[in-house]
Write an enzyme that holds these catalytic residues in place. Structure first.
Site, PDB file in Angstrom:
ATOM      1  N   GLU A 167     137.827  44.661 -69.602  1.00 37.73           N
ATOM      2  CA  GLU A 167     138.737  43.028 -70.053  1.00 37.73           C
ATOM      3  C   GLU A 167     138.403  42.357 -69.472  1.00 37.73           C
ATOM      4  O   GLU A 167     139.577  41.865 -68.709  1.00 37.73           O
ATOM      5  CB  GLU A 167     140.157  43.906 -69.763  1.00 37.73           C
ATOM      6  CG  GLU A 167     140.456  44.799 -71.575  1.00 37.73           C
ATOM      7  CD  GLU A 167     141.493  45.268 -71.642  1.00 37.73           C
ATOM      8  OE1 GLU A 167     142.637  44.678 -71.206  1.00 37.73           O
ATOM      9  OE2 GLU A 167     142.042  46.209 -72.634  1.00 37.73           O
ATOM     10  N   GLU A 369     139.734  52.224 -75.341  1.00 35.86           N
ATOM     11  CA  GLU A 369     141.303  51.922 -74.864  1.00 35.86           C
ATOM     12  C   GLU A 369     141.952  51.767 -76.488  1.00 35.86           C
ATOM     13  O   GLU A 369     141.304  51.119 -76.862  1.00 35.86           O
ATOM     14  CB  GLU A 369     141.305  50.980 -74.404  1.00 35.86           C
ATOM     15  CG  GLU A 369     141.409  51.394 -72.538  1.00 35.86           C
ATOM     16  CD  GLU A 369     142.487  49.886 -71.761  1.00 35.86           C
ATOM     17  OE1 GLU A 369     142.550  49.189 -72.113  1.00 35.86           O
ATOM     18  OE2 GLU A 369     141.456  49.831 -70.982  1.00 35.86           O
TER      19      GLU A 369
HETATM   20  O1  IFM Z   1     147.091  48.983 -69.047  1.00 31.51           O
HETATM   21  C1  IFM Z   1     146.580  48.249 -69.728  1.00 31.51           C
HETATM   22  C2  IFM Z   1     145.087  48.723 -69.053  1.00 31.51           C
HETATM   23  O2  IFM Z   1     145.174  48.177 -68.116  1.00 31.51           O
HETATM   24  C3  IFM Z   1     143.438  47.574 -70.170  1.00 31.51           C
HETATM   25  N1  IFM Z   1     144.362  47.406 -71.487  1.00 31.51           N
HETATM   26  C4  IFM Z   1     145.063  47.358 -71.840  1.00 31.51           C
HETATM   27  C5  IFM Z   1     146.169  48.006 -71.881  1.00 31.51           C
HETATM   28  C6  IFM Z   1     148.057  48.405 -72.029  1.00 31.51           C
HETATM   29  O3  IFM Z   1     148.190  47.361 -71.849  1.00 31.51           O
END
Ligand code: IFM
Length: 466
Positions: A167, A369
């Site tokens: 990210e 994710e």
């Molecule tokens: O916890 C975070 C992660 O570190 C990166 N993506 C989003 C998740 C939830 O906010």
């Protein structure tokens, strides 16, 4: 509520974590200091002053956590290497005990039949590199390339699947443009060099990992549909600019070798002082072909032009400072997680479609994710009844399955997260895990969603490869 969902043979189910969010043990075995250690220790940065120093202590309890993954039946486990554990000052002297920890973790995963999928960087930059300019400096991308070589040479004999950075958009926006995350620079649009140098770090790492024998390489980018607040021209333009700055500044250079607009490319040239020839050469590195494209999806964002009267109608969801050309506007009429995030499963299908339409050369996708924060804890009988998480996951997996039927080439799905963990500025107040952690005793308790996901995985075709 058992799920009737069936995915194609070979589809990979997994879960994700990151080093800083689960490891704790921040001063164990020669680990260096990261920007998040310093940031989290500053008063007011993290809700309730929660400290990640012990955290959920995965560093010492990794064997128990691997056993939980094995009982869950996942094929893949995505985690991240902590750069300061391996190179305490970001470059130079290697801390052998840091490599040893990841050797132990990876070997335990392989013994359990779980494919390790490490991310090289998930926001925990060694402090020494920050003091030398951090992601605003080209040298950090070069240091990252050397770190990637080190990891590739050490682990590629056992690790086949690699992700470079997590990210970059969120790290750029929240840590460099705003000051809600480390390093808290608050540079607004002048943070664009941090985007470019992370992208360059990604491209250089792809080259280095390949040279070290890595078989499958990707990146984990956050993507989401951007919904204009209205059909007014000002809102349409604001939504377009926001989508360019968040989604496409990080997708286009990797997948098309360009920045999404002349304004963004021009801003990067001006802010970095690079020549157009150097930028073109960097973009060739950044667009090295990938084997996997990781998509992190949570919720869509609704964006309009900044207007004074918006505050009275609904309060801004993201603290975007005045002066930036867009404002976040609440999405009405949807359920929300305990974090206040909108629950819009169809947004996953929408963004997969946008990616497919935008990038003819899109590699196979893994949803690296997806998940939700719900605060349910153990009841009097010790059981954690997190039905809302089950509904969330079921709805998103259905949206994913529908989009795959419509042509999306998605080969895996990872839940964020296997276990409750340190949610950055929200500390431990937001719980994303399939496994509950008692923060006093560190006892792990699988939630109902854990058993639901286990049964979903077990019900898939036994022909799936591990
Ligand atoms: O916890 C975070 C992660 O570190 C990166 N993506 C989003 C998740 C939830 O906010």
């Amino acid at each position: 509520m058992p799920s009737s969902l069936v995915f194609p043979p070979g589809f990979r189910f997994g879960t994700s974590t990151s080093a800083f969010q689960i490891e704790g043990a921040t001063d164990a075995d020669g680990r260096g200091v990261s920007i998040w250690d310093v940031f989290a220790a500053e008063p007011g940065r993290v809700l309730r002053g929660d400290s990640p120093a012990v955290g959920i202590d995965h560093y010492h309890r990794y064997a128990e956590d691997v056993a939980l993954l094995a009982q869950l039946g996942v094929q893949d486990y995505r985690f991240s290497f902590a750069w300061p554990r391996i190179l305490p000052t970001g470059r130079g002297t290697v801390e052998r005990r840091g490599l040893d920890f990841y050797d132990r973790l990876i070997d335990a995963l392989l013994t359990a039949g779980i494919n390790p999928v490490p991310t090289l960087y998930h926001w925990d930059l060694p402090l020494a590199l920050q003091e030398a300019g951090g992601w605003m400096a080209r040298e950090t991308a070069e240091a990252f390339a050397d770190y990637a070589s080190l990891l590739g040479e050490h682990f590629a004999d056992r690790v086949t699947d690699w992700l470079t950075l997590n990210e970059m958009s969120v790290h750029t926006l929240y840590g460099h443009g705003l000051s809600e995350h480390a390093p808290g620079l608050g540079l607004e649009l002048a943070a664009l060099p941090a985007a470019h140098y992370q992208l360059l770090a990604h491209g250089l790492a792809v080259q280095r990992l390949r040279a070290a024998g890595a078989q499958r390489i990707g990146v984990a980018n956050q993507h989401f549909p951007v919904i204009p607040a209205s059909d007014d021209d000002a809102d349409l333009i604001a939504a377009h600019v926001f989508a360019d700055l968040t989604n496409w500044t990080f997708g286009d250079p990797i997948l098309r070798g360009v920045y999404p607009s002349d304004e963004i490319a021009g801003g990067i040239l001006q802010l970095t002082g690079m020549s157009p020839e150097q930028l073109a050469a960097d973009l060739r590195v950044i667009s090295e072909p990938l084997d996997i494209y990781g998509v992190n999806y949570y919720e869509p964002t609704r964006i309009g032009a900044p207007q004074a009267d918006r505050d009275s109608s609904g309060v801004l969801e993201v603290d975007i400072p005045e002066g930036l050309p867009f404002a976040a506007v609440p999405i009405e009429g949807v359920e929300r997680t305990d974090f206040g995030w909108s629950i819009v499963p169809s947004g996953l299908g929408d963004i997969l479609r946008q990616l497919r339409e935008r990038y003819p050369e899109l590699p196979p996708i893994i949803i690296t994710e997806n998940g939700a924060s719900f605060s349910d804890g153990p009841g009097a009988d010790g059981r954690v009844r997190d039905q809302r998480r089950i509904r969330f996951l079921d709805a998103h997996l259905r949206a994913l399955s529908d989009e795959m039927a419509a042509g999306a080439n998605v080969v895996g799905y990872y839940v964020w997260s296997i276990i409750d963990n340190f949610e950055w500025a929200a500390g431990f107040s937001e719980r994303f895990g399939l496994v509950h952690v008692d923060l006093d005793t560190l006892v792990r308790t699988p939630k109902d969603s854990y058993y639901w996901y286990r049964d979903l995985i077990a019900a898939q075709s036994p022909a799936r490869s591990v």
